[in-house]
Motif scaffolding. Structure first.
Motif, PDB file in Angstrom:
ATOM      1  N   GLU A 136     -31.869  39.503  32.092  1.00  0.00           N
ATOM      2  CA  GLU A 136     -32.967  38.573  31.799  1.00  0.00           C
ATOM      3  C   GLU A 136     -33.434  37.877  33.073  1.00  0.00           C
ATOM      4  O   GLU A 136     -34.637  37.684  33.287  1.00  0.00           O
ATOM      5  N   ARG A 137     -32.469  37.531  33.913  1.00  0.00           N
ATOM      6  CA  ARG A 137     -32.814  36.897  35.194  1.00  0.00           C
ATOM      7  C   ARG A 137     -33.579  37.873  36.083  1.00  0.00           C
ATOM      8  O   ARG A 137     -34.566  37.495  36.731  1.00  0.00           O
ATOM      9  N   LEU A 138     -33.135  39.121  36.096  1.00  0.00           N
ATOM     10  CA  LEU A 138     -33.807  40.153  36.895  1.00  0.00           C
ATOM     11  C   LEU A 138     -35.244  40.356  36.421  1.00  0.00           C
ATOM     12  O   LEU A 138     -36.171  40.463  37.232  1.00  0.00           O
ATOM     13  N   MET A 139     -35.423  40.401  35.102  1.00  0.00           N
ATOM     14  CA  MET A 139     -36.758  40.644  34.558  1.00  0.00           C
ATOM     15  C   MET A 139     -37.689  39.465  34.808  1.00  0.00           C
ATOM     16  O   MET A 139     -38.917  39.617  34.795  1.00  0.00           O
ATOM     17  N   GLY A 140     -37.102  38.303  35.054  1.00  0.00           N
ATOM     18  CA  GLY A 140     -37.919  37.125  35.332  1.00  0.00           C
ATOM     19  C   GLY A 140     -38.307  36.995  36.789  1.00  0.00           C
ATOM     20  O   GLY A 140     -39.072  36.098  37.155  1.00  0.00           O
ATOM     21  N   GLU A 141     -37.759  37.858  37.637  1.00  0.00           N
ATOM     22  CA  GLU A 141     -38.066  37.806  39.067  1.00  0.00           C
ATOM     23  C   GLU A 141     -38.919  39.009  39.466  1.00  0.00           C
ATOM     24  O   GLU A 141     -38.982  40.007  38.760  1.00  0.00           O
ATOM     25  N   SER A 142     -39.531  38.899  40.605  1.00  0.00           N
ATOM     26  CA  SER A 142     -40.420  39.974  41.076  1.00  0.00           C
ATOM     27  C   SER A 142     -39.647  40.972  41.938  1.00  0.00           C
ATOM     28  O   SER A 142     -40.063  41.316  43.049  1.00  0.00           O
ATOM     29  N   VAL A 143     -38.510  41.401  41.417  1.00  0.00           N
ATOM     30  CA  VAL A 143     -37.701  42.400  42.118  1.00  0.00           C
ATOM     31  C   VAL A 143     -38.045  43.766  41.546  1.00  0.00           C
ATOM     32  O   VAL A 143     -38.000  43.974  40.331  1.00  0.00           O
ATOM     33  N   GLU A 144     -38.392  44.690  42.415  1.00  0.00           N
ATOM     34  CA  GLU A 144     -38.779  46.019  41.949  1.00  0.00           C
ATOM     35  C   GLU A 144     -37.543  46.863  41.652  1.00  0.00           C
ATOM     36  O   GLU A 144     -36.654  46.999  42.489  1.00  0.00           O
ATOM     37  N   TRP A 145     -37.501  47.413  40.453  1.00  0.00           N
ATOM     38  CA  TRP A 145     -36.347  48.213  40.050  1.00  0.00           C
ATOM     39  C   TRP A 145     -36.363  49.570  40.745  1.00  0.00           C
ATOM     40  O   TRP A 145     -37.427  50.150  40.987  1.00  0.00           O
ATOM     41  N   ASP A 146     -35.159  50.094  41.016  1.00  0.00           N
ATOM     42  CA  ASP A 146     -35.061  51.467  41.509  1.00  0.00           C
ATOM     43  C   ASP A 146     -34.344  52.319  40.456  1.00  0.00           C
ATOM     44  O   ASP A 146     -34.016  51.846  39.362  1.00  0.00           O
ATOM     45  N   SER A 147     -34.099  53.565  40.782  1.00  0.00           N
ATOM     46  CA  SER A 147     -33.497  54.478  39.797  1.00  0.00           C
ATOM     47  C   SER A 147     -32.097  54.025  39.384  1.00  0.00           C
ATOM     48  O   SER A 147     -31.693  54.185  38.230  1.00  0.00           O
ATOM     49  N   VAL A 148     -31.361  53.426  40.329  1.00  0.00           N
ATOM     50  CA  VAL A 148     -30.009  52.945  40.009  1.00  0.00           C
ATOM     51  C   VAL A 148     -30.077  51.821  38.974  1.00  0.00           C
ATOM     52  O   VAL A 148     -29.256  51.748  38.057  1.00  0.00           O
ATOM     53  N   THR A 149     -31.067  50.955  39.119  1.00  0.00           N
ATOM     54  CA  THR A 149     -31.242  49.867  38.153  1.00  0.00           C
ATOM     55  C   THR A 149     -31.463  50.432  36.757  1.00  0.00           C
ATOM     56  O   THR A 149     -30.831  49.991  35.782  1.00  0.00           O
ATOM     57  N   TYR A 150     -32.351  51.405  36.665  1.00  0.00           N
ATOM     58  CA  TYR A 150     -32.656  51.982  35.353  1.00  0.00           C
ATOM     59  C   TYR A 150     -31.433  52.675  34.746  1.00  0.00           C
ATOM     60  O   TYR A 150     -31.158  52.543  33.550  1.00  0.00           O
TER      61      TYR A 150
END
Length: 620
Positions: A136-150
């Motif tokens: 939830e914290r990650l989704m609230g920030e402007s951090v771009e996800w990479d393949s590892v995140t997904y």
């Protein structure tokens, strides 16, 4: 060269430390770190600390890692991205999720790599609620996800079986620029499989242009997890046609699918392929082999695989202990449990399910209560629903119905209907009909649609010759549209599965089968067989009751096996419900008459009949 340098700076020290780290000498890195500060009196920078934390994690030096953490806090470098990530990675590798979360929470500013480390650590260690908070914290920030995140987030969705979140994440990746590589697609397939959406998993699989063994194994696992065992095996054949070689995980999924079908012959074929492919000594394959053989009724083969394994993990021990327990071999299960302790293995939640089940089969009431109330807590295992259900079964089988009820009413975990139905079934076995009616009424208040309880209550009324009660229950079932599950038995002969129901006339050889059953029953009467007409739950004449008993599904399957199974081969029959007492008595005497081994797996356990005796010793 380093030692001959007239002047050494942080770059040269860092280069040497990285070299040692990359070549597998993490402890040498820590020694160099001490020399750096003591010999050259240099002040470490963020790159040095990042290497040192990696060395601590690779070398398993938790204490030194925490000491270095204190050092870096004092130096003020803890806010550097390299250092933060290295700290989180170190604590994650030590399985110290709290330590990783402290760093993550107290030090602001993170990149996607930091989030990946924290999320992966939390998911791997089972801290799923905390992982959701980080997400939830990650989704609230402007951090771009990479393949590892997904991949990590899909894994979290799979663990939670949260289809809604999984669909949201799937939509997000489809609208992003992240490449849908093999790892991402495997994670998507796994997520849908764990969430029970095999069709979605298959659509993802079919969409792929290039499929490697990881993807193939993922879709097979999805089918297996949802009970689609035949489909999983069919995919294995398709994979081989596609010229993709299976790996150890593939074979493990296939063996477990085979176990789900109780297809021993197919399991033997797979075993041959495993030996040829060189995966026989892989622990995950060995574990699956033990499980397959145990569930297919060949406990001797399972035991041989266990003894031949070069390496064993806790799953290996648990699978064998539970296998012995399921076959009613309580002494062997308990002996193996003591071997586990002697080998220095730490028993876990599953271990004690097998141990308590073994106690139940042996009637070891005192020992079972000791394991539940004392030993489990001594080794840090909190008793759960499965353990309490086993002990309820232990007390119930021993005829201690009042004690079983007291335990059920005092259990600190949320109970399901199965635990209560275990007690109800024991009331039926011990012919304590008044007690049983009271328990049944209580269970039906919990779950008015539990078909098993209606069936048991109807049987209790029938055993007590309360035919008005039987009529009442059957009427109630009709009104509530509750249908009793029919008794079904099946046997595999030469790769063909033959299915039977009671009084079955659908089989093409039914005339010969009925003739064989009649012959067998006539021949075992001089050996002491007396039809147990009390097992017939219909208000009919005694002679008609005997006819009802004669053609139960397991008797038909046993007769067919004796007609067609290879000479001296065990007769392996599988049944979806509990074996009745009359069929149990008949099977014992048939094994003696025909000098055959007859193995019947019912809803609760395996019965191995040989020379007129059963492995359960008539305690079931």
């Amino acid at each position: 060269m380093f030692d001959r340098m007239p002047e050494r700076n942080l770059v040269s020290w860092c280069s040497l430390m990285v070299g040692y780290l990359q070549t597998g000498f993490p402890l040498q890195v820590l020694k160099l770190f001490k020399d750096l500060t003591l010999v050259d009196s240099l002040r470490p920078n963020e790159y040095i600390f990042a290497v040192v934390f990696s060395a601590c994690s690779d070398g398993g030096k938790a204490l030194e890692g925490r000491q270095c953490h204190g050092y870096v806090v004092k130096s003020g470098l803890v806010f550097h991205q390299y250092v933060k990530n290295a700290l989180i990675n170190m604590y994650s590798k030590f399985s110290d999720v709290k330590g990783a979360m402290r760093v993550f929470s107290l030090v602001p500013g993170y990149d996607v790599y930091s989030y990946n480390l924290v999320l992966n650590g939390l998911v791997q260690q089972g801290f799923l609620n905390e992982a959701i908070q980080v997400l939830e914290r990650l989704m609230g920030e402007s951090v771009e996800w990479d393949s590892v995140t997904y991949v990590t987030v899909f894994g979290l969705c799979a663990c939670l079986k949260d289809l809604k979140l999984g669909l949201q994440v799937h939509c997000r990746i489809l609208t992003s620029d992240v490449e849908l590589d093999v790892f991402v697609n495997s994670a998507i397939i796994n997520m849908y499989g764990k969430c029970g959406k095999v069709i979605n998993a298959r659509k993802t699989f079919d969409w792929l242009q290039v499929k490697n063994v990881v993807v193939w194994t993922g879709i097979m696992a999805a089918y297996f997890q949802n009970g689609c065992f035949e489909e999983a095996l069919n995919l294995f054949s398709e994979m081989k046609i596609d010229d993709v070689s299976p790996n150890g995980f593939t074979f493990a999924v296939m063996l477990n699918s085979t176990a789900g079908l109780s297809a021993l012959r197919h399991g033997n074929v797979l075993y041959g392929e495993i030996v040829k492919s060189g995966f026989k000594d892989h622990v995950i394959v060995g574990n699956a082999l033990i499980n397959m053989y145990a569930k297919c009724g060949d406990i001797e083969a399972a035991s041989k695989v266990f003894l031949d394994m070069m390496y064993r993990d806790c799953i290996t021990w648990n699978t064998m202990i539970c296998g012995y327990s399921h076959h009613g071999l309580g002494k062997e299960a308990m002996a193996l449990f003591h071997d586990l302790l002697a080998a220095g293995e730490c028993p876990n939640y599953v271990t004690f399910v097998g141990v308590l089940s073994a106690c139940s089969h042996l009637g070891l009431v005192k020992e079972g209560l000791y394991y539940l109330n004392q030993f489990m807590r001594q080794v840090g295992v909190e008793p759960g629903l499965e353990h309490y259900t086993c002990v309820v079964g232990l007390l119930s089988k021993a005829g201690l119905l009042d004690e079983a009820e007291k335990l059920l009413r005092s259990i600190p975990v949320e109970l399901d209907v199965i635990a209560w139905r275990t007690l109800l079934s024991a009331c039926h076995v011990h012919r304590n009909y008044g007690f049983g009616r009271r328990i049944a009424e209580f269970v039906l208040e919990m779950d008015p649609n539990d078909v098993g309880t209606y069936t048991l209550l109807s049987n209790i009324y029938a055993k007590a010759k309360r035919w008005d009660g039987v009529v009442k229950i059957r009427k109630l079932m009709r009104e509530r549209n509750i249908k009793k599950e029919p008794g079904v038995s099946w046997i595999e002969i030469r790769n063909v599965t033959h299915v039977f129901v009671s009084d079955d006339c659908q089989h093409p050889e039914s005339t010969q089968i009925y003739k064989k059953v009649k012959e067998l029953l006539a021949r075992i009467k001089p050996l002491g067989y007396i039809p147990d007409v009390t097992a017939v739950l219909h208000d009919v004449e005694e002679e008609q009751k005997e006819d009802y008993l004669s053609y139960h599904s397991e008797k038909l399957a046993i007769a067919y096996g004796l007609m067609h199974a290879p000479l001296e081969a065990p007769i392996r029959v599988f049944k979806n419900l509990r074996m009745c007492e009359d069929c149990h008595s008949a099977a014992k005497l048939i094994s003696k008459l025909t000098n055959s081994m007859i193995i019947v797996r019912d809803a609760n356990r395996f019965h191995s009949f040989q020379n007129g005796c059963c492995s359960c010793a008539d305690y079931w």
